[in-house]
Design an enzyme around this catalytic site. Structure first.
Site, PDB file in Angstrom:
ATOM      1  N   MET A   1      53.285  15.881  12.460  1.00 12.95           N
ATOM      2  CA  MET A   1      52.960  17.231  12.216  1.00 12.95           C
ATOM      3  C   MET A   1      54.597  17.284  12.469  1.00 12.95           C
ATOM      4  O   MET A   1      55.391  16.408  12.522  1.00 12.95           O
ATOM      5  CB  MET A   1      52.358  17.914  13.706  1.00 12.95           C
ATOM      6  CG  MET A   1      52.348  18.885  14.158  1.00 12.95           C
ATOM      7  SD  MET A   1      51.297  20.080  13.183  1.00 12.95           S
ATOM      8  CE  MET A   1      50.341  19.330  11.921  1.00 12.95           C
ATOM      9  N   CYS A   2      55.078  18.247  12.385  1.00 18.04           N
ATOM     10  CA  CYS A   2      56.389  18.706  11.932  1.00 18.04           C
ATOM     11  C   CYS A   2      57.051  20.114  13.356  1.00 18.04           C
ATOM     12  O   CYS A   2      56.282  20.552  13.521  1.00 18.04           O
ATOM     13  CB  CYS A   2      56.933  19.613  11.181  1.00 18.04           C
ATOM     14  SG  CYS A   2      56.611  18.201   9.210  1.00 18.04           S
ATOM     15  N   GLY A   3      57.990  20.236  13.339  1.00 12.62           N
ATOM     16  CA  GLY A   3      58.739  21.435  13.979  1.00 12.62           C
ATOM     17  C   GLY A   3      59.581  22.095  13.030  1.00 12.62           C
ATOM     18  O   GLY A   3      60.600  21.326  12.824  1.00 12.62           O
ATOM     19  N   ARG A  31      57.469  17.604  18.135  1.00 12.16           N
ATOM     20  CA  ARG A  31      56.114  16.934  17.105  1.00 12.16           C
ATOM     21  C   ARG A  31      55.970  16.573  16.080  1.00 12.16           C
ATOM     22  O   ARG A  31      56.011  16.017  15.414  1.00 12.16           O
ATOM     23  CB  ARG A  31      56.380  18.554  16.464  1.00 12.16           C
ATOM     24  CG  ARG A  31      56.302  19.420  17.474  1.00 12.16           C
ATOM     25  CD  ARG A  31      56.007  21.340  17.022  1.00 12.16           C
ATOM     26  NE  ARG A  31      55.356  21.568  15.867  1.00 12.16           N
ATOM     27  CZ  ARG A  31      54.140  22.663  15.964  1.00 12.16           C
ATOM     28  NH1 ARG A  31      53.539  22.615  16.991  1.00 12.16           N
ATOM     29  NH2 ARG A  31      52.944  22.496  15.099  1.00 12.16           N
ATOM     30  N   CYS A  54      62.298  18.927  12.379  1.00  9.10           N
ATOM     31  CA  CYS A  54      61.327  17.968  12.637  1.00  9.10           C
ATOM     32  C   CYS A  54      59.953  17.691  12.088  1.00  9.10           C
ATOM     33  O   CYS A  54      59.967  17.868  11.816  1.00  9.10           O
ATOM     34  CB  CYS A  54      61.820  18.102  14.010  1.00  9.10           C
ATOM     35  SG  CYS A  54      63.346  18.376  15.710  1.00  9.10           S
TER      36      CYS A  54
END
Ligand SMILES: *[C@@H]1O[C@H](CO)[C@@H](O)[C@H](O)[C@H]1NC(C)=O
Ligand SMILES: *[C@@H]1O[C@H](CO)[C@@H](O)[C@H](O)[C@H]1NC(C)=O
Length: 589
Positions: A1-3, A31, A54
């Site tokens: 996942m990314c933020g 994340r 992120c």
């Protein structure tokens, strides 16, 4: 996942922006633990935009750092997974692919491009020459995206995957693609967000939106093309389906299987494909080996595992999608429950402790632990070549209180109910994967976490489906299913995504794959839920018959047990509370 995160404000210094983002979006990096970057971009003479990304590496030969700048000065923040629908060059990450594809596109082509993606996403995209900031969530709202709109007192605009508890922050409704046109919007005075809705969104929903949102006339069509089949059974069909067997024991399963053979076969094929896509898009390294140069031999895929029907099916079908040498972690979460006592022991206990029974003995043998273990044994028998790690996650009351206060309440926010609290906490500890495998302490290093979300909504698995059916028949059941699907993004998915992604893994939901949703939408309702048949048989009928047919006999007959009850977290708290009440434990003390 990314933020991902974007922030801008009227006459706010770059340093102030950075400080604000740091304080309200500090959990973005959970994340995306593999790389974080921040860029400041002048948008107009008075407005500077801050972009932060992120990354959790999921696609491509190498991690692609975000925000990604193209040769025209456009900036992309991508928190998504292209799983199908578009052809990505081998070895390329989906982030690179999207950035390149969007760089020369104008509005109409951007929307049709995004509409063709199969897979969950949230995106923020700044197009330099039009000064437009596009953002939004996929058609089912599987990934979280929040916003704080500018107000009279604070001329700041924020978009982020996750944000500290703050009353001004809301979930962005997953209704289409939004954009702010900074060539006309003046943050100091008024603010307008444009929305290009998905084709299926109801007019009433659009009419009820905040007045700063300007709804565009044109729409985006998504990969969910099949509308829910609203047919009710004819008298002849009713006679037939009333006569089906009332249990799933061996002989009856044969009868049911023959009656549903084609539908079961199609479901298994489509669901297996959905699982395969969700595990193939994953680097050959676990979460802990990202930077290591040696071959990773650890688990890369875990299943959030109660041993119930939905998770059992995912685990079994997953077996055919992974190389034989890969182990699979089955994450099973439990909260302390009172040990059931016989009457004599009960009497002795009440004598000892007159006022409070809080000290009564507790253990972690909760319903989900028992069904999980039983299903784990069955998986070992059915697929003996695979290494199945049954991860027992015991969560003490003290740890629950501590993590809720410091972390979980910020992830649940902006949702606030008792139900959000109990589900949120159970998912957070389950997804953390911190427990023991056959008594030995273990933390799952899996990068991908498969979860059963969406099966109950689509297949009529909740008791309220049966209540509606009993009260008002097939049309009422269909209306309930339609309602459940249309609100799943606001009720569950944003929250679940924020909670589960906090451990630096990608939660992926095979039952919410576009092809699975299209297929289930096409099925007549009585194949999905034949509520003439008793509880534990009739709901999610086609999935139960598939499971029983494949040998998952224990899971096939388990009635729906929501995670907050199965894990016993709901009992640990005040049992007089109602799920929809605001939760006092989520509020800052
Ligand atoms: C990998 O290396 C990057 C850059 O040095 C670092 O920021 C990141 O924390 C490392 N990731 C892990 C999982 O060790
Ligand atoms: C978790 O609880 C179970 C059941 O009460 C117990 O058998 C097990 O040892 C516990 N595991 C850990 C790591 O405490």
């Amino acid at each position: 996942m990314c933020g991902i995160c974007f922030m801008c404000g009227w006459s706010i210094s770059a340093q102030m922006l950075q400080e604000q983002v740091l304080s309200c979006c500090s959990s973005l990096s959970n994340r995306g633990p593999d790389a974080c970057a921040m860029t400041l971009v002048p948008i107009t003479a008075e407005v500077v935009g801050l972009f932060e990304g992120c990354l959790l590496w999921l696609q491509g030969d190498q991690p692609t750092t975000q925000p990604l700048l193209d040769h025209r000065g456009n900036l992309l923040l991508w928190n998504g997974d292209i799983l199908a629908g578009l052809q990505i060059t081998k070895g390329m990450s989906d982030t690179q692919y999207i950035s390149e594809s969007l760089s020369t596109k104008e509005e109409a082509d951007i929307t049709s491009f995004l509409g063709n993606i199969k897979g969950p996403w949230a995106l923020i995209y700044y197009q330099k020459h039009t000064q437009r900031l596009y953002f939004g969530r996929d058609v089912l709202g599987r990934h979280s995206l929040l916003w704080r709109l500018p107000s009279a007192t604070s001329r700041v605009f924020l978009i982020a995957s996750v944000c500290r508890q703050d009353d001004r922050v809301k979930e962005i409704p997953a209704l289409g693609l939004y954009y702010v046109d900074f060539s006309v919007v003046n943050l100091a005075e008024e603010f307008t967000v444009n929305l290009i809705p998905w084709t299926h969104v109801a007019e009433e929903t659009l009419l009820s939106m905040d007045s700063v949102i300007n709804i565009k006339k044109h729409k985006i069509s998504s990969c969910i093309q099949t509308r829910l089949n609203m047919c009710v059974p004819s008298i002849a069909i009713i006679e037939n389906i009333k006569a089906l067997p009332c249990s799933l024991d061996e002989e009856n399963v044969k009868v049911l299987y023959l009656a549903l053979e084609d539908d079961v076969a199609n479901l298994l094929k489509i669901l297996t494909n959905s699982i395969r896509r969700r595990v193939e898009k994953c680097p050959p390294k676990c979460r802990d080996c990202t930077n290591s140069t040696t071959k990773c031999v650890h688990t890369k895929v875990a299943v959030l595992f109660s041993g119930g029907l939905d998770s059992a099916m995912i685990a079994l079908l997953l077996d055919s999608c992974l190389p034989e040498s890969e182990s699979v972690d089955l994450l099973n979460v439990a909260f302390p429950q009172k040990v059931p006592q016989n009457n004599r022991a009960k009497k002795l206990n009440t004598k000892k402790m007159s006022s409070s029974d809080d000290d009564s003995p507790r253990n972690y043998e909760v319903p989900d632990r028992i069904s999980g273990r039983q299903c784990w044994h069955q998986l070992q028998e059915l697929r003996p070549l695979r290494r199945w790690n049954f991860v027992e996650i015991n969560v003490s009351s003290a740890e629950l209180a501590e993590e809720r206060e410091s972390v979980i309440r910020h992830l649940v926010a902006p949702l606030t109910s008792v139900l959000d609290d109990s589900i949120g906490c159970a998912l957070w500890f389950g997804g953390r994967g911190h427990g023991a495998v056959v008594g030995v302490p273990y933390t799952s290093p899996a990068r991908v976490l498969l979860c059963g979300m969406g099966a109950d909504e689509q297949l009529g698995g909740y008791s309220r489906h049966r209540a509606r059916f009993t009260a008002a028949g097939w049309s009422a059941l269909l209306e309930e299913i339609s309602l459940e699907i249309s609100r799943i993004h606001t009720r569950n998915l944003g929250r679940d995504n924020r909670i589960l992604s906090d451990h630096g893994r990608a939660p992926r939901f095979p039952y919410l794959d576009e092809d699975v949703v299209n297929f289930l939408n096409s099925l007549p309702v009585w194949i999905k839920a034949n509520l003439y048949l008793p509880r534990g048989v009739g709901e999610k009928l086609v999935l139960r018959v598939a499971a029983a047919h494949l040998g998952l006999t224990a899971a096939a007959v388990l009635p729906k047990r929501a995670i907050q009850f199965g894990s016993r977290i709901a009992k640990l708290e005040n049992s007089r509370e109602r799920g929809s009440d605001p939760c006092v434990r989520l509020v800052e003390k």
